[in-house]
Design a protein around this motif. Sequence first.
Motif, PDB file in Angstrom:
ATOM      1  N   LYS A  28      40.402 -18.870  31.256  1.00  0.00           N
ATOM      2  CA  LYS A  28      40.300 -19.925  32.278  1.00  0.00           C
ATOM      3  C   LYS A  28      41.428 -19.889  33.306  1.00  0.00           C
ATOM      4  O   LYS A  28      41.293 -20.467  34.376  1.00  0.00           O
ATOM      5  CB  LYS A  28      40.216 -21.301  31.621  1.00  0.00           C
ATOM      6  CG  LYS A  28      41.453 -21.714  30.854  1.00  0.00           C
ATOM      7  CD  LYS A  28      41.264 -23.084  30.238  1.00  0.00           C
ATOM      8  CE  LYS A  28      42.394 -23.505  29.343  1.00  0.00           C
ATOM      9  NZ  LYS A  28      43.717 -23.443  29.871  1.00  0.00           N
TER      10      LYS A  28
ATOM     11  N   GLU B  95      31.374 -14.623  34.358  1.00  0.00           N
ATOM     12  CA  GLU B  95      31.215 -15.133  32.993  1.00  0.00           C
ATOM     13  C   GLU B  95      32.510 -15.008  32.204  1.00  0.00           C
ATOM     14  O   GLU B  95      32.885 -15.917  31.465  1.00  0.00           O
ATOM     15  CB  GLU B  95      30.056 -14.427  32.276  1.00  0.00           C
ATOM     16  CG  GLU B  95      28.697 -14.812  32.827  1.00  0.00           C
ATOM     17  CD  GLU B  95      28.472 -16.319  32.911  1.00  0.00           C
ATOM     18  OE1 GLU B  95      28.695 -17.021  31.903  1.00  0.00           O
ATOM     19  OE2 GLU B  95      28.104 -16.810  33.998  1.00  0.00           O
TER      20      GLU B  95
ATOM     21  N   LYS C  52      35.001 -17.606  33.337  1.00  0.00           N
ATOM     22  CA  LYS C  52      34.631 -18.978  32.966  1.00  0.00           C
ATOM     23  C   LYS C  52      34.920 -19.303  31.507  1.00  0.00           C
ATOM     24  O   LYS C  52      34.876 -20.466  31.122  1.00  0.00           O
ATOM     25  CB  LYS C  52      33.145 -19.228  33.257  1.00  0.00           C
ATOM     26  CG  LYS C  52      32.844 -19.412  34.724  1.00  0.00           C
ATOM     27  CD  LYS C  52      31.375 -19.750  34.930  1.00  0.00           C
ATOM     28  CE  LYS C  52      31.079 -20.074  36.380  1.00  0.00           C
ATOM     29  NZ  LYS C  52      29.659 -20.416  36.575  1.00  0.00           N
ATOM     30  N   THR C  53      35.211 -18.296  30.690  1.00  0.00           N
ATOM     31  CA  THR C  53      35.465 -18.560  29.273  1.00  0.00           C
ATOM     32  C   THR C  53      36.787 -19.302  29.110  1.00  0.00           C
ATOM     33  O   THR C  53      37.702 -19.176  29.929  1.00  0.00           O
ATOM     34  CB  THR C  53      35.513 -17.260  28.444  1.00  0.00           C
ATOM     35  OG1 THR C  53      36.616 -16.465  28.879  1.00  0.00           O
ATOM     36  CG2 THR C  53      34.211 -16.485  28.549  1.00  0.00           C
ATOM     37  N   GLU C  54      36.884 -20.064  28.037  1.00  0.00           N
ATOM     38  CA  GLU C  54      38.116 -20.808  27.741  1.00  0.00           C
ATOM     39  C   GLU C  54      39.305 -19.860  27.610  1.00  0.00           C
ATOM     40  O   GLU C  54      40.403 -20.159  28.074  1.00  0.00           O
ATOM     41  CB  GLU C  54      37.932 -21.615  26.449  1.00  0.00           C
ATOM     42  CG  GLU C  54      39.092 -22.519  26.117  1.00  0.00           C
ATOM     43  CD  GLU C  54      39.362 -23.604  27.161  1.00  0.00           C
ATOM     44  OE1 GLU C  54      40.547 -23.992  27.293  1.00  0.00           O
ATOM     45  OE2 GLU C  54      38.432 -24.054  27.844  1.00  0.00           O
ATOM     46  N   GLU C  55      39.063 -18.712  27.001  1.00  0.00           N
ATOM     47  CA  GLU C  55      40.122 -17.724  26.785  1.00  0.00           C
ATOM     48  C   GLU C  55      40.704 -17.197  28.101  1.00  0.00           C
ATOM     49  O   GLU C  55      41.876 -16.849  28.185  1.00  0.00           O
ATOM     50  CB  GLU C  55      39.565 -16.564  25.964  1.00  0.00           C
ATOM     51  CG  GLU C  55      40.557 -15.464  25.682  1.00  0.00           C
ATOM     52  CD  GLU C  55      39.943 -14.303  24.919  1.00  0.00           C
ATOM     53  OE1 GLU C  55      40.660 -13.321  24.715  1.00  0.00           O
ATOM     54  OE2 GLU C  55      38.758 -14.367  24.547  1.00  0.00           O
TER      55      GLU C  55
END
Length: 102
Positions: free
Chosen positions: A23, A15, A18-21
Amino acid sequence: NITEQGAEELDKLVEVMKTEEHKDMVIFAKSHTDNRGSDRYNLNLSDRRAKSTVQYIISKGIAKDRITGQGFGESEPKVVCDDCSEEEHAQNRRSEFLIVKK
């Protein structure tokens, strides 16, 4: 095999990755064993543990170039003990994650 508890922890890592921060985060998985068994057996076991960990992360949608792993056998114990308790053995059987690139 990945335990249910192990899967829960790995899912948390997935998780975050997968975050934009995060990636572009790249992870290195270090897998370890307790000191029971021969050095060779433990090194092979930890390599299998590392491969299972990496495969699990990839199976959850993380690109294979974002995670690698290696087994270290019993060479880096978390708990150093001669007559280890079951709990101490369990602490030494683990995978750890290093952030290679943020």
